[in-house]
Design an enzyme around this catalytic site. Structure first.
Site, PDB file in Angstrom:
ATOM      1  N   HIS A 118      21.288  36.480  40.264  1.00 44.03           N
ATOM      2  CA  HIS A 118      22.501  37.185  39.897  1.00 44.03           C
ATOM      3  C   HIS A 118      23.053  36.291  38.429  1.00 44.03           C
ATOM      4  O   HIS A 118      22.835  35.138  38.606  1.00 44.03           O
ATOM      5  CB  HIS A 118      23.775  36.849  40.820  1.00 44.03           C
ATOM      6  CG  HIS A 118      25.186  37.823  40.569  1.00 44.03           C
ATOM      7  ND1 HIS A 118      25.715  37.077  39.699  1.00 44.03           N
ATOM      8  CD2 HIS A 118      25.410  39.018  40.879  1.00 44.03           C
ATOM      9  CE1 HIS A 118      26.811  38.224  39.397  1.00 44.03           C
ATOM     10  NE2 HIS A 118      26.841  39.035  40.315  1.00 44.03           N
ATOM     11  N   GLU A 163      22.689  44.317  35.872  1.00 43.55           N
ATOM     12  CA  GLU A 163      24.252  44.162  35.912  1.00 43.55           C
ATOM     13  C   GLU A 163      24.280  43.415  34.286  1.00 43.55           C
ATOM     14  O   GLU A 163      24.104  42.530  34.030  1.00 43.55           O
ATOM     15  CB  GLU A 163      24.638  43.049  36.672  1.00 43.55           C
ATOM     16  CG  GLU A 163      24.467  43.543  38.083  1.00 43.55           C
ATOM     17  CD  GLU A 163      25.397  42.984  39.185  1.00 43.55           C
ATOM     18  OE1 GLU A 163      26.094  43.546  39.835  1.00 43.55           O
ATOM     19  OE2 GLU A 163      25.360  41.556  39.237  1.00 43.55           O
ATOM     20  N   GLY A 165      33.085  41.651  36.097  1.00 41.30           N
ATOM     21  CA  GLY A 165      34.444  41.214  36.431  1.00 41.30           C
ATOM     22  C   GLY A 165      35.341  41.322  35.182  1.00 41.30           C
ATOM     23  O   GLY A 165      36.323  40.561  35.219  1.00 41.30           O
ATOM     24  N   GLU A 177      25.932  34.975  37.532  1.00 33.88           N
ATOM     25  CA  GLU A 177      26.450  33.879  37.785  1.00 33.88           C
ATOM     26  C   GLU A 177      25.407  32.830  38.551  1.00 33.88           C
ATOM     27  O   GLU A 177      25.893  31.533  38.051  1.00 33.88           O
ATOM     28  CB  GLU A 177      27.604  34.030  38.987  1.00 33.88           C
ATOM     29  CG  GLU A 177      28.725  35.309  38.210  1.00 33.88           C
ATOM     30  CD  GLU A 177      29.423  35.917  39.162  1.00 33.88           C
ATOM     31  OE1 GLU A 177      29.204  35.959  40.352  1.00 33.88           O
ATOM     32  OE2 GLU A 177      29.842  36.825  38.735  1.00 33.88           O
ATOM     33  N   ASN A 184      28.803  42.537  46.758  1.00 31.63           N
ATOM     34  CA  ASN A 184      28.574  41.200  46.614  1.00 31.63           C
ATOM     35  C   ASN A 184      29.929  40.431  46.891  1.00 31.63           C
ATOM     36  O   ASN A 184      30.713  40.633  45.730  1.00 31.63           O
ATOM     37  CB  ASN A 184      27.856  41.055  45.417  1.00 31.63           C
ATOM     38  CG  ASN A 184      27.875  39.416  44.770  1.00 31.63           C
ATOM     39  OD1 ASN A 184      28.035  38.733  45.767  1.00 31.63           O
ATOM     40  ND2 ASN A 184      27.427  39.338  43.620  1.00 31.63           N
ATOM     41  N   TRP A 185      30.342  39.920  47.878  1.00 35.93           N
ATOM     42  CA  TRP A 185      31.570  39.258  48.085  1.00 35.93           C
ATOM     43  C   TRP A 185      31.784  38.044  47.025  1.00 35.93           C
ATOM     44  O   TRP A 185      32.835  37.503  47.190  1.00 35.93           O
ATOM     45  CB  TRP A 185      31.810  39.044  49.517  1.00 35.93           C
ATOM     46  CG  TRP A 185      32.105  40.311  50.430  1.00 35.93           C
ATOM     47  CD1 TRP A 185      32.115  41.568  50.288  1.00 35.93           C
ATOM     48  CD2 TRP A 185      32.509  40.039  51.794  1.00 35.93           C
ATOM     49  NE1 TRP A 185      32.505  42.323  50.975  1.00 35.93           N
ATOM     50  CE2 TRP A 185      32.585  41.412  52.176  1.00 35.93           C
ATOM     51  CE3 TRP A 185      32.337  39.138  52.646  1.00 35.93           C
ATOM     52  CZ2 TRP A 185      33.171  41.894  53.527  1.00 35.93           C
ATOM     53  CZ3 TRP A 185      32.792  39.479  54.069  1.00 35.93           C
ATOM     54  CH2 TRP A 185      33.080  40.803  54.285  1.00 35.93           C
ATOM     55  N   LYS A 186      30.659  37.606  46.509  1.00 34.90           N
ATOM     56  CA  LYS A 186      30.922  36.327  45.884  1.00 34.90           C
ATOM     57  C   LYS A 186      31.310  35.068  46.709  1.00 34.90           C
ATOM     58  O   LYS A 186      31.107  35.342  47.937  1.00 34.90           O
ATOM     59  CB  LYS A 186      31.447  36.565  44.406  1.00 34.90           C
ATOM     60  CG  LYS A 186      30.797  37.616  43.782  1.00 34.90           C
ATOM     61  CD  LYS A 186      31.202  37.741  42.291  1.00 34.90           C
ATOM     62  CE  LYS A 186      30.283  39.028  41.881  1.00 34.90           C
ATOM     63  NZ  LYS A 186      30.693  39.179  40.127  1.00 34.90           N
ATOM     64  N   SER A 192      31.802  46.152  37.013  1.00 32.87           N
ATOM     65  CA  SER A 192      33.045  46.759  36.923  1.00 32.87           C
ATOM     66  C   SER A 192      32.911  48.172  37.565  1.00 32.87           C
ATOM     67  O   SER A 192      33.618  49.032  37.233  1.00 32.87           O
ATOM     68  CB  SER A 192      33.918  46.785  35.736  1.00 32.87           C
ATOM     69  OG  SER A 192      34.181  45.349  35.304  1.00 32.87           O
ATOM     70  N   GLY A 194      31.122  44.106  42.874  1.00 34.13           N
ATOM     71  CA  GLY A 194      31.988  42.834  43.171  1.00 34.13           C
ATOM     72  C   GLY A 194      33.383  43.050  43.621  1.00 34.13           C
ATOM     73  O   GLY A 194      33.345  43.333  44.787  1.00 34.13           O
ATOM     74  N   GLY A 195      34.059  42.856  42.814  1.00 36.48           N
ATOM     75  CA  GLY A 195      35.376  42.864  42.912  1.00 36.48           C
ATOM     76  C   GLY A 195      35.959  43.992  44.015  1.00 36.48           C
ATOM     77  O   GLY A 195      36.795  43.731  45.053  1.00 36.48           O
TER      78      GLY A 195
END
Ligand code: 13P
Length: 254
Positions: free
Chosen positions: A98, A170, A176, A100, A9-11, A216, A237-238
């Site tokens: 998600h 999640e 993150g 977010e 997930n590049w966000k 993470s 993610g990251g």
């Protein structure tokens, strides 16, 4: 046997050219190094998807996804993107719910139930995210929170539609933050989710549902998480922004 999936997930990261080069590197590294049967999904910003689909032509293990879709089929919703548009450029998945989106854009279980219907009607596969906040875990309400996210978000589906979903657990406190759920904590919740699916649908449907862990996840902890009985891959993610790290996570299944 249910599908094993590692999804990135590049966000809201990587501009167009950066995205193309990271994705090209991922394709090359996966082809050279990943020997398993796991599927790889990259959920990029909308504007990248069309070009990434072209780059992924002929790669039968690698597909594309979006990170959101509007609940309506089309209409006067300035600035929004429909599931039909996402489908028309060749994506196969859409992340829905998600944390977010829930936190910053006020997305509720009720709205997400509608988005799920629309995405499925356009023959896309939702990656439906659920997970508790730190306060909810500390108050020991995490099982209740997850159950209501399931019941209100996706348990209205019939078994045939439900079987097209991927679920991602999640925990919000792990996203993150560099704090990962332990393999035991993640497995406990994944087993709970599968039990709830079995109770609502059937053991057969539950056994066929892919449930990803996100929060993470990195090349160091992926193998232990993915080795758990009810963890079928990750939503990353990251670490999905770096081709080396993302490929190493995919290889945790080798
Ligand atoms: P991180 O891997 O950066 O914690 O993000 C997880 C996530 O939100 C994936 O959807």
């Amino acid at each position: 046997m249910r599908k094993k999936i590692v999804a990135g997930n590049w966000k809201m990261n990587l501009d167009y050219n950066e995205g193309l080069s990271v994705f090209s590197e991922v394709i090359n590294m996966i082809n050279d190094e990943a020997t398993g049967t796991q599927e790889v999904v990259v959920c990029s910003p909308f504007i990248h998807i069309h070009s990434l689909v072209q780059l992924a032509k002929g790669q039968n293990r690698i597909s594309l996804g979006a990170q959101n879709a509007h609940q309506a089929e089309s209409g006067a919703y300035t600035g929004e993107i429909s599931a039909k548009m996402i489908k028309s450029v060749g994506a196969q998945y859409v992340i829905l719910g998600h944390s977010e989106r829930r936190q910053y854009f006020g997305e509720t279980n009720e709205l997400l139930a509608k988005k799920t219907d629309t995405v499925l009607a356009d023959d896309l596969k939702p990656i439906f995210c659920i997970g508790e906040t730190l306060q909810e875990r500390e108050a020991n309400t995490h099982f209740d929170v997850i159950k209501s996210q399931l019941v209100e978000g996706i348990f209205h589906l019939d078994a045939e539609h439900f079987s097209k979903l991927v679920i991602a657990y999640e925990p919000v406190w792990a996203i993150g933050t560099g704090v990962t759920a332990t393999a035991d904590q993640a497995q406990e919740i994944h087993a709970f989710i599968r039990k709830e699916i079995a109770a609502k649908y059937s053991q057969q449907v539950a056994d066929a549902t892919t449930i990803l862990y996100g929060g993470s996840c990195n090349p160091k902890n992926a193998a232990e998480l993915f080795a758990q009985a009810d963890i079928d891959g990750g939503l990353i993610g990251g670490a999905s922004l770096k081709s080396r790290d993302f490929t190493d996570i995919v290889k945790a299944f080798n």
